[in-house]
Design a protein around this motif. Structure first.
Motif, PDB file in Angstrom:
ATOM      1  N   ASP A  60       0.805  -1.229   0.000  1.00 48.56           N
ATOM      2  CA  ASP A  60       0.000   0.000   0.000  1.00 48.56           C
ATOM      3  C   ASP A  60       0.837   1.278   0.000  1.00 48.56           C
ATOM      4  N   ILE A  63      -0.766   5.278  -0.147  1.00 44.91           N
ATOM      5  CA  ILE A  63      -2.220   5.379   0.070  1.00 44.91           C
ATOM      6  C   ILE A  63      -2.561   6.774   0.574  1.00 44.91           C
ATOM      7  N   PHE A  87       1.124  -0.798  -4.640  1.00 46.15           N
ATOM      8  CA  PHE A  87       1.024   0.656  -4.730  1.00 46.15           C
ATOM      9  C   PHE A  87      -0.433   1.100  -4.725  1.00 46.15           C
ATOM     10  N   ALA A  88      -0.698   2.248  -4.100  1.00 43.95           N
ATOM     11  CA  ALA A  88      -1.975   2.926  -4.300  1.00 43.95           C
ATOM     12  C   ALA A  88      -2.004   3.450  -5.734  1.00 43.95           C
ATOM     13  N   ARG A  89      -3.189   3.369  -6.353  1.00 41.44           N
ATOM     14  CA  ARG A  89      -3.302   3.681  -7.779  1.00 41.44           C
ATOM     15  C   ARG A  89      -2.855   5.102  -8.135  1.00 41.44           C
ATOM     16  N   ILE A  90      -3.337   6.107  -7.400  1.00 42.57           N
ATOM     17  CA  ILE A  90      -3.027   7.488  -7.790  1.00 42.57           C
ATOM     18  C   ILE A  90      -1.535   7.749  -7.635  1.00 42.57           C
TER      19      ILE A  90
ATOM     20  N   GLY B 136      -9.964   9.740  -8.589  1.00 44.79           N
ATOM     21  CA  GLY B 136      -8.983  10.781  -8.317  1.00 44.79           C
ATOM     22  C   GLY B 136      -7.743  10.619  -9.179  1.00 44.79           C
ATOM     23  N   HIS B 189      -6.290  -1.666  -4.510  1.00 44.69           N
ATOM     24  CA  HIS B 189      -5.800  -0.761  -5.545  1.00 44.69           C
ATOM     25  C   HIS B 189      -6.153  -1.287  -6.934  1.00 44.69           C
ATOM     26  N   PHE B 190      -6.465  -0.364  -7.841  1.00 47.69           N
ATOM     27  CA  PHE B 190      -6.795  -0.709  -9.234  1.00 47.69           C
ATOM     28  C   PHE B 190      -8.037  -1.602  -9.322  1.00 47.69           C
TER      29      PHE B 190
END
Lengths: 179, 428
Positions: A60, A63, A87-90, B136, B189-190
């Motif tokens: 994560d 995040i 990983f967090a997406r953004i 976002g 995530h994703f």
């Protein structure tokens, strides 16, 4: 593209964007904000990191907030790649967009603080020079690989808007209605 | 082929008949939203370098909500850039100091089912409650989006969360989300979350946006809820235009494939409190009850809508907060403030000892008024309690519903709101 080499700075799970770019420092310049990177968990990080070093984390990474400064601060300090179990997406997109490679790789038991690492993106290889081990890392999708090679999304956009006939929208329509 | 709601939205936005999870597609963006922190101050130099303007100023919404009102020269300069940009680039949908962007969008009819909404803020997920893919993005991604009207994405898998049962007295959508952060985890995530089930059907749109808002805390790209009559009525009451057919069109097929299905019985849920420094550190309120607090904060997109202020007032009316405790209330928008003034909610809060602050992200984003000193403890109706988020890195933030925050302000310690609500009913 040449390989990246540097020491590992190893953190655990859940390194969030408030740790990477604290709200109380967000009004500062990029160089000043970068001095606060991760200070709540490692007060020595920003002062002692050297160009080329890599941030290594557990699950994560990144995040929280969409603040791109979380990635920019790392790049400002000279971090050459971020490596994490997930990983967090953004944050992942932010890293790629500024030309900072984000590599999904579980470092548990493989990378220790201070280990010298070598990342060869084109070959898809990560080496721990301290232990002599080398691992394959997942290949990036071609459009991301191209973007990283160019240096990030702005470079890709510049190429796109520079194409002959690319219809740019009128920049800053001066005198536009103000109501 | 059976498709999930997000697959239908992305197929439409990519101009394809169907898409599957894992496909990398370019999607057209219907609405781009950003605030003073992530928007113009980060876009302007980049757009100038590219020699371009906005792809469609009428599809861009700008909201000043992070540095409002200006407290120093730096925040004033950030707001100045925001205002000048909105004027010079012809952005008519500029909401200056009217409230928090995620609340502004549905308040002004900007959201409807099937849309792709790109926002320069992680809680853009909030609009997913209307059946929109609302996600976002960081500032460079947003620059590309406002310059081109499109972005790339990987079609996400969907996690379905079925919520059955009725919420008990004093238990809210916020408590559902704190329980989900713990039980489902924050690492999705994703992926997208899709909420449904009788408990969701029974919620009004303010409750539903709490579920979608905190999909961000689950790690998800967005938190979708298929539209129904409640959704359409809300959109139309706020000046939006939506066709009746949206209900049939924008929903997952019955045999659509989910990555995971999670079932939750809301009737079994107690008020939840998340301990520092993660929303996933949640437990029944009784586990943390008695912990001393310095401050109680009712604020943020997730926790200061009209329904949230009414919850706090239901506990606080006719009572006084504990000596030595600060209760701060930052209504989510000017419209919320006005409505709360009309119906007596604001009076109940102020007479109980609350200090009313400007509408905006404020202390939740570590900006503005209401920050914490080292060693101080706060209980907050916001969505994140990461270390250092609300002030000093050595402050502690607990998360709870507005009911729980209000009850804790009365006791000066973390408290279960249900006895206060029960007393009220006995008196009434």
């Amino acid at each position: 593209m040449s390989a990246r080499e540097g020491r590992a700075w190893v953190f655990g799970d859940g390194i969030d964007t408030d740790l990477l770019a604290p709200g109380y420092a967000m009004k500062k310049s990029p160089a000043e904000l970068a001095k606060h990177t991760l200070e709540a968990v490692d007060p020595h990080f920003a002062a002692h990191i050297k160009p080329g070093d890599m941030l290594v984390a557990g699950a994560d990474l990144g995040i929280g907030s969409s603040r791109e400064q979380a990635a920019i601060s790392l790049k400002t300090l000279g971090v050459s790649a971020v490596i994490a179990k997930s990983f967090a997406r953004i944050f992942y997109r932010n890293c790629m967009n500024i030309g900072l490679p984000a590599i999904q790789f579980d470092p548990a038991g493989r990378i220790h603080p201070g280990d010298q690492l070598r990342l060869d993106l084109a070959a898809g290889r990560l080496s721990n020079l301290a232990t002599g081990k080398t691992w394959p890392v997942p290949a990036l999708p071609p459009h991301l690989m191209t973007m990283i090679e160019r240096g990030g999304l702005m470079a890709s956009l510049t190429a796109r808007f520079a194409k002959p006939g690319a219809a740019a929208h009128p920049p800053r329509p001066q005198g536009a209605s103000h109501d | 082929m059976a498709a999930t709601l997000v697959e239908k939205i992305m197929a439409r936005a990519a101009g394809r008949d169907t898409v599957s999870p894992g496909d990398i597609v370019t999607i057209a963006v219907d609405l781009a939203m950003a605030h003073d922190s992530s928007g113009p101050r980060r876009w302007q130099a980049r757009l100038e370098a590219l020699g371009t303007g906005l792809w469609d100023p009428d599809r861009v919404v700008i909201v000043s909500d992070h540095y409002v009102p200006a407290v120093d020269a730096e925040s004033a300069a950030i707001l100045q850039v925001t205002r000048t940009f909105a004027r010079d680039y012809g952005v008519k949908n500029f909401y200056d100091m009217k409230g928090i962007c995620h609340v502004i969008l549905p308040e002004n009819g900007h959201v409807k089912p099937g849309m792709v909404i790109a926002g320069g803020d992680s809680h853009t997920t909030n609009a997913g409650a209307f059946g929109a893919y609302a996600a976002g993005f960081g500032a460079t991604d947003m620059t590309a989006i406002v310059a081109t009207g499109e972005t790339w994405t990987v079609v996400p898998e969907t996690i379905r969360v079925n919520i059955s049962g009725a919420l008990g007295d004093g238990v809210t959508a916020k408590d559902i989300m704190l329980a989900l952060c713990r039980d489902l985890g924050m690492g999705h995530h994703f992926k997208v979350i899709e909420y449904g089930g009788p408990c969701v059907d029974a919620m009004d749109m303010e409750g539903r946006t709490v579920l979608s808002n905190m999909a961000a805390e689950l790690g998800a790209e967005t938190g979708l809820i298929a539209p129904d009559e409640t959704t359409l009525a809300h959109i139309r009451a706020h000046g939006g235009v939506v066709e009746d057919e949206a209900i049939q069109r924008w929903r997952s097929d019955p045999d659509a494939a989910y990555a995971k299905v999670f079932n939750l019985d809301a009737s079994a849920l107690s008020p939840q409190v998340a301990a520092p420094h993660s929303p996933a550190n949640s437990a029944d309120v009784g586990v943390h009850a008695g912990a001393r607090i310095d401050q109680a904060y009712i604020g943020a997109c997730v926790g200061a809508k009209l329904s949230d202020l009414r919850m706090a007032a239901a506990v606080l009316k006719g009572r006084r907060i504990a000596p030595g405790v600060r209760l701060l209330v930052a209504p989510a928008s000017s419209r919320v403030t006005a409505a709360a003034a009309r119906d007596g909610t604001l009076e109940a809060l102020v007479e109980a000892g609350a200090v009313v602050l400007a509408s905006g992200c404020g202390a939740c984003a570590g900006l503005g008024a209401g920050l914490l000193a080292a060693g101080e403890v706060c209980i907050s109706s916001t969505n994140r309690n990461f270390k250092g988020r609300m002030g000093h890195k050595d402050a502690s933030v607990y998360l709870g519903s507005p009911y729980t925050v209000a009850a804790s302000a009365l006791e000066g310690r973390i408290a279960d709101p249900r006895p206060f609500l029960k007393d009220r009913r006995a008196v009434a």
